[in-house]
Motif scaffolding. Sequence first.
Motif, mmCIF file in Angstrom:
data_model
loop_
_atom_site.group_PDB
_atom_site.id
_atom_site.type_symbol
_atom_site.label_atom_id
_atom_site.label_comp_id
_atom_site.label_asym_id
_atom_site.label_seq_id
_atom_site.Cartn_x
_atom_site.Cartn_y
_atom_site.Cartn_z
ATOM 1 N N MET A 168 74.216 59.159 -15.717
ATOM 2 C CA MET A 168 75.204 60.057 -15.117
ATOM 3 C C MET A 168 74.775 60.505 -13.716
ATOM 4 S SD MET A 168 78.106 61.580 -15.544
ATOM 5 C CE MET A 168 79.040 62.978 -14.945
ATOM 6 N N LYS A 169 73.513 60.945 -13.621
ATOM 7 C CA LYS A 169 73.010 61.375 -12.319
ATOM 8 C C LYS A 169 73.035 60.237 -11.313
ATOM 9 C CE LYS A 169 69.919 64.959 -14.144
ATOM 10 N NZ LYS A 169 68.505 65.389 -14.268
ATOM 11 N N ARG A 170 72.651 59.024 -11.801
ATOM 12 C CA ARG A 170 72.618 57.860 -10.923
ATOM 13 C C ARG A 170 74.005 57.532 -10.387
ATOM 14 N NH1 ARG A 170 68.830 56.618 -8.131
ATOM 15 N NH2 ARG A 170 70.474 56.760 -6.600
ATOM 16 N N LEU A 171 75.023 57.660 -11.253
ATOM 17 C CA LEU A 171 76.402 57.384 -10.842
ATOM 18 C C LEU A 171 76.876 58.393 -9.796
ATOM 19 C CD1 LEU A 171 78.095 56.509 -14.278
ATOM 20 C CD2 LEU A 171 77.650 54.942 -12.364
ATOM 21 N N ILE A 172 76.514 59.659 -10.024
ATOM 22 C CA ILE A 172 76.914 60.711 -9.069
ATOM 23 C C ILE A 172 76.256 60.478 -7.713
ATOM 24 C CG2 ILE A 172 76.753 63.166 -8.545
ATOM 25 C CD1 ILE A 172 77.081 63.705 -11.545
ATOM 26 N N VAL A 173 74.968 60.160 -7.696
ATOM 27 C CA VAL A 173 74.257 59.898 -6.430
ATOM 28 C C VAL A 173 74.822 58.659 -5.745
ATOM 29 C CG1 VAL A 173 72.033 59.304 -5.392
ATOM 30 C CG2 VAL A 173 72.150 61.052 -7.176
ATOM 31 N N ASP A 174 75.074 57.602 -6.502
ATOM 32 C CA ASP A 174 75.654 56.383 -5.925
ATOM 33 C C ASP A 174 77.037 56.662 -5.343
ATOM 34 O OD1 ASP A 174 73.419 54.974 -6.617
ATOM 35 O OD2 ASP A 174 74.278 54.107 -8.446
ATOM 36 N N GLY A 175 77.808 57.467 -6.069
ATOM 37 C CA GLY A 175 79.135 57.839 -5.569
ATOM 38 C C GLY A 175 79.045 58.640 -4.285
ATOM 39 N N ALA A 176 78.048 59.530 -4.205
ATOM 40 C CA ALA A 176 77.857 60.340 -2.994
ATOM 41 C C ALA A 176 77.506 59.455 -1.801
ATOM 42 C CB ALA A 176 76.761 61.375 -3.230
ATOM 43 N N TYR A 177 76.622 58.469 -2.014
ATOM 44 C CA TYR A 177 76.267 57.535 -0.937
ATOM 45 C C TYR A 177 77.476 56.712 -0.515
ATOM 46 C CZ TYR A 177 71.193 58.203 -0.783
ATOM 47 O OH TYR A 177 69.935 58.720 -0.577
ATOM 48 N N ALA A 178 78.278 56.284 -1.494
ATOM 49 C CA ALA A 178 79.465 55.483 -1.185
ATOM 50 C C ALA A 178 80.451 56.272 -0.330
ATOM 51 C CB ALA A 178 80.131 55.029 -2.481
ATOM 52 N N ILE A 179 80.654 57.543 -0.704
ATOM 53 C CA ILE A 179 81.572 58.396 0.067
ATOM 54 C C ILE A 179 81.011 58.671 1.456
ATOM 55 C CG2 ILE A 179 82.556 60.716 0.204
ATOM 56 C CD1 ILE A 179 82.774 60.666 -2.861
ATOM 57 N N ASN A 180 79.710 58.969 1.515
ATOM 58 C CA ASN A 180 79.088 59.354 2.781
ATOM 59 C C ASN A 180 79.024 58.201 3.774
ATOM 60 O OD1 ASN A 180 78.003 61.770 3.943
ATOM 61 N ND2 ASN A 180 76.031 60.731 4.085
ATOM 62 N N THR A 181 78.985 56.984 3.296
ATOM 63 C CA THR A 181 78.898 55.816 4.178
ATOM 64 C C THR A 181 80.252 55.166 4.425
ATOM 65 O OG1 THR A 181 78.376 54.428 2.253
ATOM 66 C CG2 THR A 181 76.524 55.303 3.520
ATOM 67 N N SER A 182 81.292 55.701 3.829
ATOM 68 C CA SER A 182 82.633 55.148 4.011
ATOM 69 C C SER A 182 83.214 55.592 5.346
ATOM 70 C CB SER A 182 83.549 55.597 2.866
ATOM 71 O OG SER A 182 84.873 55.221 3.120
ATOM 72 N N LYS A 183 83.461 54.645 6.227
ATOM 73 C CA LYS A 183 84.018 54.960 7.544
ATOM 74 C C LYS A 183 85.439 55.508 7.423
ATOM 75 C CE LYS A 183 81.245 51.683 10.212
ATOM 76 N NZ LYS A 183 81.276 50.511 11.120
ATOM 77 N N ARG A 184 86.186 54.952 6.493
ATOM 78 C CA ARG A 184 87.571 55.397 6.306
ATOM 79 C C ARG A 184 87.616 56.848 5.838
ATOM 80 N NH1 ARG A 184 92.148 52.539 2.403
ATOM 81 N NH2 ARG A 184 93.901 53.868 3.075
ATOM 82 N N TYR A 185 86.764 57.184 4.853
ATOM 83 C CA TYR A 185 86.705 58.565 4.352
ATOM 84 C C TYR A 185 86.287 59.525 5.468
ATOM 85 C CZ TYR A 185 85.109 62.620 1.667
ATOM 86 O OH TYR A 185 84.917 63.901 1.196
ATOM 87 N N ALA A 186 85.262 59.129 6.220
ATOM 88 C CA ALA A 186 84.770 59.978 7.319
ATOM 89 C C ALA A 186 85.856 60.182 8.374
ATOM 90 C CB ALA A 186 83.532 59.353 7.944
ATOM 91 N N LYS A 187 86.602 59.106 8.644
ATOM 92 C CA LYS A 187 87.659 59.181 9.652
ATOM 93 C C LYS A 187 88.773 60.124 9.207
ATOM 94 C CE LYS A 187 90.679 56.211 12.435
ATOM 95 N NZ LYS A 187 91.139 54.804 12.652
ATOM 96 N N ILE A 188 89.156 60.029 7.931
ATOM 97 C CA ILE A 188 90.219 60.891 7.393
ATOM 98 C C ILE A 188 89.782 62.358 7.397
ATOM 99 C CG2 ILE A 188 91.552 61.462 5.326
ATOM 100 C CD1 ILE A 188 91.484 58.471 4.626
ATOM 101 N N LYS A 189 88.561 62.608 6.944
ATOM 102 C CA LYS A 189 88.067 63.990 6.904
ATOM 103 C C LYS A 189 87.926 64.560 8.308
ATOM 104 C CE LYS A 189 84.692 66.915 4.585
ATOM 105 N NZ LYS A 189 83.581 66.976 3.615
ATOM 106 N N HIS A 190 87.435 63.739 9.234
ATOM 107 C CA HIS A 190 87.303 64.180 10.623
ATOM 108 C C HIS A 190 88.672 64.497 11.221
ATOM 109 C CE1 HIS A 190 85.431 64.570 14.537
ATOM 110 N NE2 HIS A 190 86.304 63.719 15.045
ATOM 111 N N PHE A 191 89.665 63.685 10.877
ATOM 112 C CA PHE A 191 91.025 63.920 11.381
ATOM 113 C C PHE A 191 91.546 65.264 10.910
ATOM 114 C CE2 PHE A 191 95.564 63.871 10.394
ATOM 115 C CZ PHE A 191 96.098 63.682 11.664
ATOM 116 N N PHE A 192 91.419 65.559 9.608
ATOM 117 C CA PHE A 192 91.936 66.817 9.078
ATOM 118 C C PHE A 192 91.133 68.014 9.565
ATOM 119 C CE2 PHE A 192 94.055 64.121 5.843
ATOM 120 C CZ PHE A 192 95.341 64.655 5.978
ATOM 121 N N TYR A 193 89.827 67.826 9.785
ATOM 122 C CA TYR A 193 89.022 68.929 10.332
ATOM 123 C C TYR A 193 89.511 69.287 11.740
ATOM 124 C CZ TYR A 193 85.139 71.662 12.107
ATOM 125 O OH TYR A 193 84.396 72.667 12.670
ATOM 126 N N ASN A 194 89.700 68.274 12.578
ATOM 127 C CA ASN A 194 90.209 68.524 13.933
ATOM 128 C C ASN A 194 91.618 69.092 13.889
ATOM 129 O OD1 ASN A 194 87.959 67.703 15.421
ATOM 130 N ND2 ASN A 194 88.549 65.557 15.339
#
Length: 517
Positions: A1-27
């Motif tokens: 379970m912990k491994r899945l959560i950490v892997d999911g966090a890395y996947a989200i953190n390294t996703s350019k699309r996710y970062a772009k969307i979040k950056h857009f809404f923050y601005n």
Amino acid sequence: MKRLIVDGAYAINTSKRYAKIKHFFYNFLENDSNKYKKIFDLFMIALIFSSVAILIREVKSHVDDSLLFFNNYIISIFFLIEYLLRFWVTSSVSEIIIKHSEYDVMLKREFSLLKAFREIIGIKMRYVFSIKAIIDLFAILPFFHELRLMRLFVLLRVFKLFRYAKSIQTFGSVIATKKFEFLTLLIFASIIIFVSSVLIYVMEANNPASPINTMFEAIYWAVVTISTVGYGDITPVTEEGRIVAMFVIVAGIAVFSFTTSLIVTAFTEKLDEIKDDKLINDIAKMKSFYLICGYEGISKEIAKQLSHNSKIIILEENDKKARQAKKDGFFALNYDPGSIDSYKKLRINIQDQVKAILCLGHSDVENVYTALTVRSFNKDVYILSILKNKMNKNKLMFAGVNEVFYEKELVGMIAKGLAGQKIAFEAIHALRSNYNGVDMQEIVINERIAGNYRSVGELQSKKFRILLLGLYKSSSKEFLFNPKDDTTVKAGDYLLLIGNVQFIKEFNSFLYKKDGR
């Protein structure tokens, strides 16, 4: 379970699309320089006023069911979406999980998911219980319109204006600078209200003719009196009560005067900062401009020449010089060009907006620091720097300057003019050394000098015992050695002078006087 959560966090953190969307809404929600934020703020302000208008209409008149549906559901859903988006962009859950995971790995211990969740909940709760977030939450509550009391929370939507109206935010930030003073004033006023309400109650409550029969009425009278409103609906009838009233009135005048003084002082202290904020917002909207670092000597003339065809922004560390630049009609900020924080405050895209950066500080050291600072975050912008000492040329080039302009580079142009010309030994010697106060200097012919004197003869250089070695014509880009008296001088030309430093200064002052007067 912990491994899945950490892997999911890395996947989200390294996703350019996710970062772009979040950056857009923050601005979109938080960045005042974002082009869409102003439209969004105006839209939300319109929803707030629409909601309040429907509530007012509903008090004594029938409101169409479609308007009630719009007020209770549509507007509330918009506010709910905004609340959830702000809750999302306020912090990064994935970064917190990754930070805890890497920290535990470094210490060679098992990853504690509970500690990570505690930090995440703590950060999110700090946002949830912030004043702005609480107001946002109250603005959503009318969604539960079946509870009639909840409909009163529509009025709290007005407080959301603090989030969208920049002028209200500015006023709030100005007042916040005097928190201690206002707290002191509030304590003083509270003590006066408490003491005066007790006194007036003791003096008046047992008198049948007095309108003050309860402690609440006494407090109401004290608040109305100390605020200098004085409705007149409740007034003391005993002599003792009127004496108390006189003291409260005097105290009220003192409180009112102190409050006014605090607000005026706060705005006076923050006035320059408010103006700079507005200037920065104006600069952020510019499509292209030159950025000049330093404002003295030759940089003044360069700024004037460039301003004819382009917009100029000046960064000057010296407050007095920055103010002078503003008086001369330029966009100027009292920022240190050698500090990276100065460029962060500007909120500009150097690559797209800045045509070139001109390092025109009063020393080569300043220009080197400025160039190094700019190159630390942008490798491509064109940088031109003035050179005071030839020994520092390589240092400027290593710092990333594209082109160096030597302050006395006109000497090189003189070489062609000297060929075959007769020149005094003193002039040659003065060119090679600066002994006994003898120096060679350039003077730029600006519009004022050109308006006072039209030819070389009118300059009367011999009167000041200095040698006019030559005149550089900027229009034809040629150097005229020992120019004739009838040679015309125009704005943008350079005079090359040799003589005593003090004599040259006197001559320079003379040039700015009409006909030598």
